[in-house]
Design an enzyme around this catalytic site. Structure first.
Site, PDB file in Angstrom:
ATOM      1  N   LYS A  76       3.481  54.658  48.231  1.00  0.00           N
ATOM      2  CA  LYS A  76       4.594  55.479  48.707  1.00  0.00           C
ATOM      3  C   LYS A  76       5.789  55.388  47.741  1.00  0.00           C
ATOM      4  CE  LYS A  76       4.702  53.490  52.800  1.00  0.00           C
ATOM      5  NZ  LYS A  76       3.488  52.620  52.678  1.00  0.00           N
ATOM      6  N   THR A  77       6.121  54.186  47.311  1.00  0.00           N
ATOM      7  CA  THR A  77       7.234  54.034  46.363  1.00  0.00           C
ATOM      8  C   THR A  77       6.901  54.705  45.045  1.00  0.00           C
ATOM      9  OG1 THR A  77       7.858  51.927  47.388  1.00  0.00           O
ATOM     10  CG2 THR A  77       8.711  52.367  45.188  1.00  0.00           C
ATOM     11  N   ASP A 121      13.107  53.524  52.047  1.00  0.00           N
ATOM     12  CA  ASP A 121      11.909  52.812  52.486  1.00  0.00           C
ATOM     13  C   ASP A 121      12.093  52.274  53.904  1.00  0.00           C
ATOM     14  OD1 ASP A 121       9.373  51.814  52.273  1.00  0.00           O
ATOM     15  OD2 ASP A 121       9.911  50.087  51.042  1.00  0.00           O
ATOM     16  N   THR A 170       5.795  52.683  57.477  1.00  0.00           N
ATOM     17  CA  THR A 170       4.478  52.172  57.844  1.00  0.00           C
ATOM     18  C   THR A 170       4.168  52.447  59.302  1.00  0.00           C
ATOM     19  OG1 THR A 170       5.493  50.013  58.295  1.00  0.00           O
ATOM     20  CG2 THR A 170       4.551  50.348  56.101  1.00  0.00           C
ATOM     21  N   ARG A 229      -2.460  47.850  45.665  1.00  0.00           N
ATOM     22  CA  ARG A 229      -1.631  46.665  45.395  1.00  0.00           C
ATOM     23  C   ARG A 229      -2.472  45.396  45.439  1.00  0.00           C
ATOM     24  NH1 ARG A 229       3.242  46.635  49.029  1.00  0.00           N
ATOM     25  NH2 ARG A 229       4.131  47.915  47.354  1.00  0.00           N
TER      26      ARG A 229
END
Length: 356
Positions: A76-77, A121, A170, A229
């Site tokens: 997302k980032t 965020d 999230t 990640r």
């Protein structure tokens, strides 16, 4: 008991945890793709977002506000930074927990440049007063700044330059409908397939100058829980092992041996995951068992079991949440190499009860 904010949480300490620690953030900055063409996975999201951005550039306008939802570690980032790069605009990054007052948000909004991308965020964790201010800012590019208190308070309208808000969450279900409806484009980030993660691992290995063969990449990808990640984190740990114990090249055997050292099994389960399953199977016969009882058996906090271990176990079909408690599935017995108790013989219920 109060916990120091600098103390790692159980989720942050796990090698297969999806939350980013400082090392992850530093490495991700170097590994992040710079445009949509480099971004791996999320095919539908990329295609839709590409149309949104191309259309905005053709009109010479700022892009619509974008809402990205999904589990941590899915990109997302990274996508927010790509949006800014594709639009040729600067990006401002902040988070919902950092905005506790409407004045905090007003300060950020009033300093934005025209066309700038504001990445927010964990937007669902923003305070309610700031959230209500954001409604007007997103729709009318204006905020009302309250000066004074009580009957003498005055609202001063402040015009804002057009900007693009990229919200990430999230837990999309916690966003109030008025906020969710103000986003022109919403996308849900899905977990990655093993083949997509193999491409992620190969790309990261190339950028990190690490030798890796296709089988080694597949071994790491298969244990990465569908999350880039985690794949990148496992790659770094396997790289360390390969440099110390081998010739620096990652093969399937080297990857498997390295991840065995770090207690990440072939399905991506770590020590905590296996402890939950073993307690459920060996102590409670597969359940049902209450969450608090299961947590005591594992020696962890209730919240740790529920929020850190269970989501992946449920997603993998190894554990089920039922009204009576947690229940292991046949796949859990098979994964740990245990034999489930025999089901009662079919027949009359009264005969079964008395063993007749």
């Amino acid at each position: 008991m109060n916990r120091d904010d600098t103390t790692p949480t159980p989720a942050e300490e796990r090698l297969v945890g999806a939350s980013a620690d400082r090392e992850d953030q530093a490495v991700e900055a170097a590994l992040r793709p710079k445009d949509l063409g480099e971004f791996i996975g999320q095919e539908k999201v990329r295609e839709q977002l590409d149309l949104v951005l191309r259309a905005a550039r053709a009109r010479g306008a700022t892009a619509d506000h974008v809402l990205l939802s999904g589990a941590p570690g899915l990109g997302k980032t990274t996508l927010s930074m790509i949006i800014a790069a594709e639009m040729g605009a600067p990006i401002r990054i902040t988070s919902g927990p950092a905005i506790q007052h409407a004045g905090d948000l007003a300060s950020i909004l009033s300093s934005l440049q025209e066309g700038e991308v504001l990445f927010l965020d964990e937007i669902h964790r923003m305070s309610r007063p700031a959230e209500e201010m954001l409604y007007m800012a997103m729709e009318d590019f204006r905020v009302d700044v309250i000066v004074g208190k009580g009957p003498g308070a005055t609202a001063i309208p402040l015009e804002l330059p057009p900007f693009t808000l990229v919200g990430a969450t999230t837990r999309a279900g916690l966003l109030p409908p008025p906020l969710r409806d103000r986003f022109g484009f919403t996308a849900h980030m899905e977990f990655y397939s093993p083949s997509e993660l193999e491409r992620v691992v190969h790309r990261s290995a190339s950028l990190l100058d690490v030798g890796i063969d296709p089988d080694g990449a597949a071994e790491i990808a298969g244990r990465s829980r569908g999350t880039p990640r985690i794949a990148n984190r496992l790659l770094r740990r396997v790289r360390d092992y390969a440099q110390v114990k081998a010739d620096g090249v990652i093969t399937r055997e080297i990857a498997a041996a390295a991840l065995a050292v770090y207690e990440v099994d072939a399905r991506g389960l770590d020590r905590l995951d296996r402890a939950v399953l073993q307690a459920l199977l060996k102590l409670f016969g597969g359940g049902p068992v209450g969450l608090s009882t299961l947590a005591v058996a594992v020696g962890e906090e209730r919240e740790t079991v529920e929020e850190v271990a269970e989501p992946f176990l449920v997603r993998e079909g190894l554990l089920a949440r039922t009204p009576r408690g947690r229940v292991a599935t046949p796949a859990a017995w098979a994964h740990l190499g245990l034999t489930p108790p025999h089901a009662p013989a079919a027949g009359n219920g009264q005969q079964d009860l008395f063993g007749a």
